[in-house]
Design an enzyme around this catalytic site. Structure first.
Site, PDB file in Angstrom:
ATOM      1  N   CYS A 181     -17.542   6.334  34.439  1.00  0.00           N
ATOM      2  CA  CYS A 181     -19.255   5.485  33.749  1.00  0.00           C
ATOM      3  C   CYS A 181     -19.643   4.337  34.593  1.00  0.00           C
ATOM      4  O   CYS A 181     -19.296   2.521  33.498  1.00  0.00           O
ATOM      5  CB  CYS A 181     -19.556   5.499  32.060  1.00  0.00           C
ATOM      6  SG  CYS A 181     -20.612   4.334  31.743  1.00  0.00           S
ATOM      7  N   CYS A 193     -18.308  13.203  34.882  1.00  0.00           N
ATOM      8  CA  CYS A 193     -18.488  12.549  33.164  1.00  0.00           C
ATOM      9  C   CYS A 193     -18.143  13.126  32.054  1.00  0.00           C
ATOM     10  O   CYS A 193     -18.840  14.611  31.554  1.00  0.00           O
ATOM     11  CB  CYS A 193     -19.199  11.828  33.013  1.00  0.00           C
ATOM     12  SG  CYS A 193     -19.202  10.873  30.893  1.00  0.00           S
ATOM     13  N   GLU A 220      -3.589  -7.347  28.314  1.00  0.00           N
ATOM     14  CA  GLU A 220      -4.988  -7.446  28.099  1.00  0.00           C
ATOM     15  C   GLU A 220      -5.813  -8.874  27.483  1.00  0.00           C
ATOM     16  O   GLU A 220      -7.090  -8.746  28.550  1.00  0.00           O
ATOM     17  CB  GLU A 220      -5.480  -7.178  26.230  1.00  0.00           C
ATOM     18  CG  GLU A 220      -4.981  -6.216  26.035  1.00  0.00           C
ATOM     19  CD  GLU A 220      -6.027  -4.890  25.903  1.00  0.00           C
ATOM     20  OE1 GLU A 220      -7.017  -5.052  26.306  1.00  0.00           O
ATOM     21  OE2 GLU A 220      -5.898  -3.881  26.520  1.00  0.00           O
ATOM     22  N   CYS A 248     -24.121  12.606  26.717  1.00  0.00           N
ATOM     23  CA  CYS A 248     -25.304  11.332  26.983  1.00  0.00           C
ATOM     24  C   CYS A 248     -26.651  11.117  26.379  1.00  0.00           C
ATOM     25  O   CYS A 248     -27.250  11.994  27.835  1.00  0.00           O
ATOM     26  CB  CYS A 248     -24.414  10.790  28.666  1.00  0.00           C
ATOM     27  SG  CYS A 248     -24.921   8.830  28.780  1.00  0.00           S
TER      28      CYS A 248
END
Length: 354
Positions: free
Chosen positions: A191, A201, A36, A207
């Site tokens: 995206c 998507c 991360e 959306c």
């Protein structure tokens, strides 16, 4: 699953998501945490070889905590944003000393560690422990900003707060580990920032940005600000044994804690470098040989670097110390070096192309 957003996303992930990233194997809090931190402002393809080499050298938090800082920075060299590496080791030391080498399994305690913010703490909890925790990295911000048509730059508090509300709203109780990976994957693979593949998507039906034909407007851009221009001389001083003088950067700031080349006032002329070396470094050197200069861009300014090569003409008064040290090139190249400095030491003709 109560939230249709999460259900559609997980169905897509099962078929199209990334299931074989290196940190998915032998998964634990340490490996998730390192991945991360490395992935902050860095692409997955770039991170993978760094992560693998880092794990080989520092297989657990104890190994990282006890390692020399130069070794840690050396394994980070080329990734950029070097404060991440310094903070990583600081947090490792805290985990060993204060938590018995065990990572906390809740976001609140994780956020007390150096370099771990709200989203990173949540990612560790979800990915390593399988507990529900909402994340909001750059990819997730983009997905949510478009899906809900949230106007404005996510760096603004009001916009960020809205995004966090939606991140919490959509994060499911079931399969939080897969969900957090799924929404990151969607942002990275579908995206995307410049050319989103809306036809592929799984969330396109709901959306709002897609419905309006305005995906390019979300998220809003950071207000543009002209980057200042700075300049410096960087000198490559070589002694009779072929060693190069390096200077450790201050612990904070640009390239903090890394080894770099000594710098001199950019206002100096080339004919003044010999005297400047004597005055500031106590070294007698030959006339400088200039190398093609180049510009290196940081996040908040441009730095014009003019390198010069000089040979030591008398024994140096500088002894190996914490701030200055003589290295043979092969020794230097295993240290934490900024990328342009590494190029200058190995391929000076290529540095001008940076």
């Amino acid at each position: 699953m109560s939230d249709r957003f999460a259900g559609k996303l997980l169905a897509w992930y099962d078929q199209h998501g990334r299931h074989d990233l290196p940190w998915h194997f032998d998964r634990n809090a340490y490996r998730v945490w390192v991945s991360e931190i490395m992935l902050q402002q860095t692409q997955v393809a770039t991170v993978i070889p760094y992560f693998q080499a880092f794990m080989e050298r520092f297989p657990d938090v104890q190994a990282l905590a006890s390692a020399p800082v130069d070794d840690v920075l050396g394994h980070w060299s080329g990734l950029g944003y070097y404060a991440r590496a310094r903070n990583l080791q600081k947090a490792a030391i805290t985990i060993v000393e204060d938590f018995g080498g065990e990572f906390p399994d809740n976001p609140e305690e994780l956020e007390t560690l150096t370099g771990i913010g709200r989203s990173t703490a949540a990612a560790i909890v979800a990915q390593a422990y399988g507990k529900r925790a909402a994340i909001l990295d750059g990819n997730v911000k983009r997905v949510l900003a478009r899906y809900h048509a949230i106007a404005g730059w996510p760096g603004q508090t009001a916009v960020l707060n809205q995004l966090w509300e939606h991140a919490e709203e959509h994060t499911p109780e079931e399969r939080p580990r897969d969900y957090t990976q799924a929404i990151m994957d969607l942002g990275a693979m579908v995206c995307t920032r410049t050319r989103p593949d809306c036809e592929s998507c799984p969330l396109s039906n709901g959306c709002q940005a897609y419905a309006r034909g305005e995906t390019r407007l979300y998220p809003g851009s950071k207000p543009k600000k002209e980057k200042p221009e700075k300049a410096t001389w960087m000198i490559i001083v070589e002694d009779e044994d072929g060693r190069i003088l390096l200077e450790r950067r201050p612990p904070s700031g640009i390239w903090g804690g890394l080894w770099s080349l000594p710098e001199l006032d950019p206002a100096l002329g080339a004919d003044e470098l010999q005297e400047a070396c004597e005055q500031h470094l106590g070294m007698s050197c030959s006339e400088p040989e200039l190398i093609s200069g180049f510009r290196h861009t940081f996040s908040h300014y441009h730095l014009h670097i003019q390198p010069a090569r000089l040979a030591l003409t008398q024994p140096s008064k500088i002894a190996d110390a914490d701030q200055h040290r003589w290295f043979h090139r092969d020794e230097a190249l295993v240290l934490g070096l900024p990328a342009p400095i590494r190029t200058l030491l190995t391929q000076p003709e290529q540095a001008a192309l940076l």
